[in-house]
Design a protein around this motif. Structure first.
Motif, PDB file in Angstrom:
ATOM      1  N   GLY A  57       0.809  -1.209   0.000  1.00 31.92           N
ATOM      2  CA  GLY A  57       0.000   0.000   0.000  1.00 31.92           C
ATOM      3  C   GLY A  57       0.845   1.263   0.000  1.00 31.92           C
ATOM      4  O   GLY A  57       0.535   2.233  -0.684  1.00 31.92           O
ATOM      5  N   GLU A  58       1.936   1.265   0.765  1.00 29.64           N
ATOM      6  CA  GLU A  58       2.824   2.436   0.806  1.00 29.64           C
ATOM      7  C   GLU A  58       3.502   2.649  -0.537  1.00 29.64           C
ATOM      8  O   GLU A  58       3.672   3.777  -0.971  1.00 29.64           O
ATOM      9  N   LYS A  59       3.845   1.586  -1.203  1.00 29.35           N
ATOM     10  CA  LYS A  59       4.501   1.702  -2.510  1.00 29.35           C
ATOM     11  C   LYS A  59       3.559   2.260  -3.565  1.00 29.35           C
ATOM     12  O   LYS A  59       3.971   2.986  -4.448  1.00 29.35           O
ATOM     13  N   GLN A  60       2.261   1.904  -3.471  1.00 30.79           N
ATOM     14  CA  GLN A  60       1.295   2.391  -4.448  1.00 30.79           C
ATOM     15  C   GLN A  60       1.036   3.882  -4.299  1.00 30.79           C
ATOM     16  O   GLN A  60       0.699   4.552  -5.253  1.00 30.79           O
ATOM     17  N   LYS A  61       1.190   4.402  -3.087  1.00 29.45           N
ATOM     18  CA  LYS A  61       0.932   5.824  -2.849  1.00 29.45           C
ATOM     19  C   LYS A  61       1.996   6.700  -3.499  1.00 29.45           C
ATOM     20  O   LYS A  61       1.740   7.835  -3.819  1.00 29.45           O
ATOM     21  N   THR A  62       3.193   6.163  -3.677  1.00 35.78           N
ATOM     22  CA  THR A  62       4.283   6.974  -4.237  1.00 35.78           C
ATOM     23  C   THR A  62       4.366   6.881  -5.720  1.00 35.78           C
ATOM     24  O   THR A  62       3.798   6.131  -6.392  1.00 35.78           O
TER      25      THR A  62
END
Length: 62
Positions: A57-62
């Motif tokens: 999820g954190e990777k998709q936000k960036t």
């Protein structure tokens, strides 16, 4: 009918053996780590983190 009951009982015993083995393995791992393993959603997040420490999820936000 008799054969179905026998195979059903054998399946139940096999399933119980697998649950017990998994429980023992989890207890062994928790003992090595010094803390309980995460359960439920926390476990999903813990397993989804890669070596850089970011979850999917954190990777998709960036």
């Amino acid at each position: 009918m008799e054969d179905e009951r026998k195979s059903s009982k054998a399946g139940e015993r096999a399933a119980e053996g697998l649950r017990e083995a998994a429980s023992n393995e989890e207890a062994k791992n928790e003992s090595k780590m010094g803390h309980d393993l995460a359960k439920g959603a926390d476990r999903f997040e813990e397993r989804s983190k890669s070596s850089d420490g970011k979850s999917a999820g954190e990777k998709q936000k960036t």
